[in-house]
Scaffold this motif. Structure first.
Motif, short mmCIF file in Angstrom:
data_model
loop_
_atom_site.label_atom_id
_atom_site.label_comp_id
_atom_site.label_asym_id
_atom_site.label_seq_id
_atom_site.Cartn_x
_atom_site.Cartn_y
_atom_site.Cartn_z
N TYR A 109 1.41 -9.79 36.10
CA TYR A 109 0.58 -9.89 34.90
C TYR A 109 -0.87 -9.61 35.30
N SER A 112 -6.03 -11.58 31.00
CA SER A 112 -6.40 -10.83 29.81
C SER A 112 -7.62 -11.40 29.10
N TYR A 131 -6.17 -16.93 30.64
CA TYR A 131 -4.93 -16.49 30.01
C TYR A 131 -4.37 -15.27 30.75
N ALA A 134 2.25 -14.42 27.75
CA ALA A 134 2.70 -15.05 26.50
C ALA A 134 4.22 -15.12 26.54
N LYS A 135 4.77 -16.20 25.99
CA LYS A 135 6.23 -16.37 25.94
C LYS A 135 6.56 -17.34 24.82
N LEU A 138 3.86 -18.60 22.61
CA LEU A 138 2.77 -19.38 23.22
C LEU A 138 2.00 -18.53 24.22
N ASN A 139 0.68 -18.76 24.29
CA ASN A 139 -0.13 -18.15 25.34
C ASN A 139 0.01 -19.01 26.60
N ALA A 141 -1.64 -20.01 30.19
CA ALA A 141 -2.96 -19.96 30.82
C ALA A 141 -3.11 -21.07 31.84
N GLY A 160 2.00 -24.19 26.92
CA GLY A 160 1.96 -23.08 27.88
C GLY A 160 0.84 -23.24 28.90
#
Length: 186
Positions: A109, A112, A131, A134-135, A138-139, A141, A160
């Motif tokens: 990743y 971002s 951050y 996302a999954k 949800l973000n 971080a 998350g």
């Protein structure tokens, strides 16, 4: 032309400029941390004993072999540990974390978005939010609680946030600029 069009245009232009500068900064030189080794000292004790070599640290401190190469943040789901790895593939810092209830899938990743502070989904004020994924809506971080507290177990709430101690959050914030690679391993 309406004022909202000017504001929108300026916002898009500023965002593009920040992304270009972040990409350029990621390819530049980055500070690295160095460790110093303590020197042995002699003892004047009448009961001198033989000194033994220090034991090697547990393998948890070693950067996972499957985490790629180059400057990156490495997050191990199984070890609940993060490494800040410099361009020479040496970890400048490693620490344990408290994962949220939703974990990112293993993979690569990039950072971002970053936010100075906000309130987490668990109602705790957090800072140094970095951050990267996302999954399940949800973000995901990295962050730390402003008051330094450890997170309480979630009561059926999906979270998350990957929390850490305040000093570790500050170190990750400094290291993990926008565009920094994040590798998640099992």
């Amino acid at each position: 032309m309406p004022s909202w069009a000017w504001v929108s245009g300026l916002t898009v232009g500023a965002t593009a400029a920040v992304l270009v500068l972040a990409a350029q900064a990621n390819h530049g030189t980055h500070p690295t941390a160095s460790a110093t080794r303590p020197h042995a000292t002699a003892s004047a004790s009448p009961h001198a004993s033989t000194t033994h070599a220090p034991k090697k640290k547990a393998s948890a401190a070693a950067v996972p072999a499957s985490s790629g190469s180059g400057r990156r943040v490495v997050y191990s789901l199984a070890q609940k540990r993060v490494w800040l790895v410099d361009g020479d593939d040496v970890a400048s810092r490693t620490f344990t974390v408290w994962p949220g209830t939703v974990s990112p899938d293993p993979g690569s990743y990039t950072v971002s978005v970053r936010r100075d502070s906000t309130t987490g989904s668990d109602g705790v004020k957090i800072e140094h939010i970095v951050y990267f994924a996302a999954k399940s809506g949800l973000n995901i971080a990295f962050s730390n609680a402003v008051d330094g507290s450890e997170p309480s177990p979630a009561s059926g709430t999906q979270t998350g946030g990957i929390r850490m101690h305040t000093a570790d959050g500050a170190a990750l914030w400094t290291f993990g600029s926008t565009g920094t690679k994040v590798t998640v391993v099992k």
